[in-house]
Motif scaffolding. Sequence first.
Motif, PDB file in Angstrom:
ATOM      1  N   SER A  19       0.829  -1.212   0.000  1.00  9.81           N
ATOM      2  CA  SER A  19       0.000   0.000   0.000  1.00  9.81           C
ATOM      3  C   SER A  19       0.863   1.261   0.000  1.00  9.81           C
ATOM      4  N   VAL A  20       2.075   1.149   0.480  1.00  9.89           N
ATOM      5  CA  VAL A  20       3.002   2.286   0.501  1.00  9.89           C
ATOM      6  C   VAL A  20       3.851   2.314  -0.762  1.00  9.89           C
ATOM      7  N   VAL A  21       4.434   1.185  -1.105  1.00  2.00           N
ATOM      8  CA  VAL A  21       5.427   1.126  -2.188  1.00  2.00           C
ATOM      9  C   VAL A  21       4.776   0.990  -3.554  1.00  2.00           C
ATOM     10  N   GLY A  22       3.656   0.296  -3.611  1.00  2.70           N
ATOM     11  CA  GLY A  22       2.981   0.023  -4.872  1.00  2.70           C
ATOM     12  C   GLY A  22       2.667  -1.455  -4.959  1.00  2.70           C
ATOM     13  N   GLU A  23       1.550  -1.781  -5.572  1.00  2.00           N
ATOM     14  CA  GLU A  23       1.133  -3.178  -5.649  1.00  2.00           C
ATOM     15  C   GLU A  23       1.722  -3.916  -6.847  1.00  2.00           C
ATOM     16  N   ASP A  24       2.170  -3.202  -7.842  1.00  5.92           N
ATOM     17  CA  ASP A  24       2.684  -3.850  -9.048  1.00  5.92           C
ATOM     18  C   ASP A  24       4.200  -3.983  -9.008  1.00  5.92           C
ATOM     19  N   GLY A  25       4.709  -4.876  -9.827  1.00  6.88           N
ATOM     20  CA  GLY A  25       6.148  -4.982 -10.032  1.00  6.88           C
ATOM     21  C   GLY A  25       6.916  -5.799  -9.017  1.00  6.88           C
ATOM     22  N   TRP A  26       6.256  -6.478  -8.110  1.00  6.24           N
ATOM     23  CA  TRP A  26       6.967  -7.304  -7.134  1.00  6.24           C
ATOM     24  C   TRP A  26       7.416  -8.593  -7.812  1.00  6.24           C
ATOM     25  N   THR A  27       8.670  -8.939  -7.642  1.00  6.34           N
ATOM     26  CA  THR A  27       9.227 -10.165  -8.226  1.00  6.34           C
ATOM     27  C   THR A  27       9.910 -10.965  -7.131  1.00  6.34           C
ATOM     28  N   ASP A  28      10.383 -12.102  -7.502  1.00  7.58           N
ATOM     29  CA  ASP A  28      11.081 -12.980  -6.560  1.00  7.58           C
ATOM     30  C   ASP A  28      10.220 -13.279  -5.342  1.00  7.58           C
ATOM     31  N   GLU A  29       8.902 -13.233  -5.518  1.00 11.25           N
ATOM     32  CA  GLU A  29       8.025 -13.538  -4.398  1.00 11.25           C
ATOM     33  C   GLU A  29       8.267 -14.978  -3.977  1.00 11.25           C
ATOM     34  N   SER A  38      10.405 -27.052  18.097  1.00 10.13           N
ATOM     35  CA  SER A  38      11.288 -28.116  18.558  1.00 10.13           C
ATOM     36  C   SER A  38      10.508 -29.070  19.449  1.00 10.13           C
ATOM     37  N   GLY A  39      11.202 -30.059  19.952  1.00  7.58           N
ATOM     38  CA  GLY A  39      10.578 -31.001  20.863  1.00  7.58           C
ATOM     39  C   GLY A  39       9.673 -32.008  20.186  1.00  7.58           C
ATOM     40  N   GLY A  40       9.822 -32.187  18.882  1.00  9.76           N
ATOM     41  CA  GLY A  40       9.026 -33.168  18.166  1.00  9.76           C
ATOM     42  C   GLY A  40       7.585 -32.778  17.916  1.00  9.76           C
ATOM     43  N   LYS A  41       7.184 -31.573  18.303  1.00 11.27           N
ATOM     44  CA  LYS A  41       5.818 -31.123  18.063  1.00 11.27           C
ATOM     45  C   LYS A  41       5.724 -30.519  16.672  1.00 11.27           C
ATOM     46  N   LYS A  42       4.609 -30.777  15.994  1.00  7.87           N
ATOM     47  CA  LYS A  42       4.404 -30.187  14.669  1.00  7.87           C
ATOM     48  C   LYS A  42       4.156 -28.700  14.825  1.00  7.87           C
ATOM     49  N   ALA A  43       4.913 -27.933  14.073  1.00 10.12           N
ATOM     50  CA  ALA A  43       4.751 -26.483  14.076  1.00 10.12           C
ATOM     51  C   ALA A  43       5.107 -25.975  12.691  1.00 10.12           C
ATOM     52  N   ALA A  44       4.458 -24.894  12.293  1.00  9.21           N
ATOM     53  CA  ALA A  44       4.644 -24.355  10.950  1.00  9.21           C
ATOM     54  C   ALA A  44       4.822 -22.846  11.005  1.00  9.21           C
ATOM     55  N   GLN A  45       5.545 -22.344  10.013  1.00  3.15           N
ATOM     56  CA  GLN A  45       5.802 -20.912   9.902  1.00  3.15           C
ATOM     57  C   GLN A  45       5.635 -20.515   8.436  1.00  3.15           C
ATOM     58  N   TYR A  46       4.795 -19.532   8.188  1.00  3.30           N
ATOM     59  CA  TYR A  46       4.587 -19.024   6.834  1.00  3.30           C
ATOM     60  C   TYR A  46       5.511 -17.837   6.624  1.00  3.30           C
ATOM     61  N   THR A  47       6.201 -17.813   5.506  1.00  8.16           N
ATOM     62  CA  THR A  47       7.118 -16.720   5.208  1.00  8.16           C
ATOM     63  C   THR A  47       6.842 -16.173   3.813  1.00  8.16           C
ATOM     64  N   CYS A  48       7.265 -14.951   3.604  1.00  9.56           N
ATOM     65  CA  CYS A  48       7.132 -14.322   2.295  1.00  9.56           C
ATOM     66  C   CYS A  48       8.232 -13.295   2.135  1.00  9.56           C
ATOM     67  N   SER A  49       8.902 -13.319   1.008  1.00  8.92           N
ATOM     68  CA  SER A  49       9.860 -12.276   0.685  1.00  8.92           C
ATOM     69  C   SER A  49       9.643 -11.874  -0.767  1.00  8.92           C
ATOM     70  N   ALA A  50       9.885 -10.606  -1.055  1.00  6.57           N
ATOM     71  CA  ALA A  50       9.671 -10.112  -2.419  1.00  6.57           C
ATOM     72  C   ALA A  50      10.514  -8.858  -2.641  1.00  6.57           C
ATOM     73  N   THR A  51      10.796  -8.602  -3.898  1.00 13.95           N
ATOM     74  CA  THR A  51      11.580  -7.446  -4.306  1.00 13.95           C
ATOM     75  C   THR A  51      10.815  -6.674  -5.371  1.00 13.95           C
ATOM     76  N   ARG A  52      10.902  -5.372  -5.315  1.00 17.65           N
ATOM     77  CA  ARG A  52      10.271  -4.509  -6.330  1.00 17.65           C
ATOM     78  C   ARG A  52      11.337  -3.561  -6.857  1.00 17.65           C
ATOM     79  N   LYS A  53      11.618  -3.655  -8.149  1.00 19.38           N
ATOM     80  CA  LYS A  53      12.642  -2.830  -8.783  1.00 19.38           C
ATOM     81  C   LYS A  53      11.992  -1.844  -9.744  1.00 19.38           C
TER      82      LYS A  53
END
Length: 148
Positions: A19-29, A38-53
């Motif tokens: 919303s600040v930088v712009g919605e278009d042109g993001w690559t390498d998403e 840890s400890g043998g328990k199932k756990a998950a983490q969602y990640t996202c990285s992107a670049t806008r040139k």
Amino acid sequence: MTVAQSHGAVERIFAAVQSVVGEDGWTDEQPGWFACGSGGKKAAQYTCSATRKLPLPAAPDEVASRVVGALEEIGYGGARVQRDETLVPPRPVIAYPNGYNRGAAADGFLVQFQAYDSHADVSIEGHCVSGKAPEFGTPLNPRPTDLP
């Protein structure tokens, strides 16, 4: 926090940056789910990285300040703009919640942003939460994952 809530938090942060930088042109998403915890328990983490040139909507320092404001608006107050003079070119950076080069929260949560000369980069590591990542091909996991 549930798996869905962790995913939603990452999506809201990315939308706030856009919303600040712009919605278009993001690559390498690179969105995806990863095993965490840890400890043998199932756990998950969602990640996202992107670049806008593409040209920034303002000077890099101003864009970074606006990103801090956008983060605050969605509940992530306390982020601040810092400056890394060791990068070429030097640039404003944001790292939440602990500040630049100070690591992630205890549950792995981290937001990093930088901007310079027609370039913006964001990396979001969601909260590590108990549970299994959503099945591949579902709305919460449209891309491959490293989890079984």
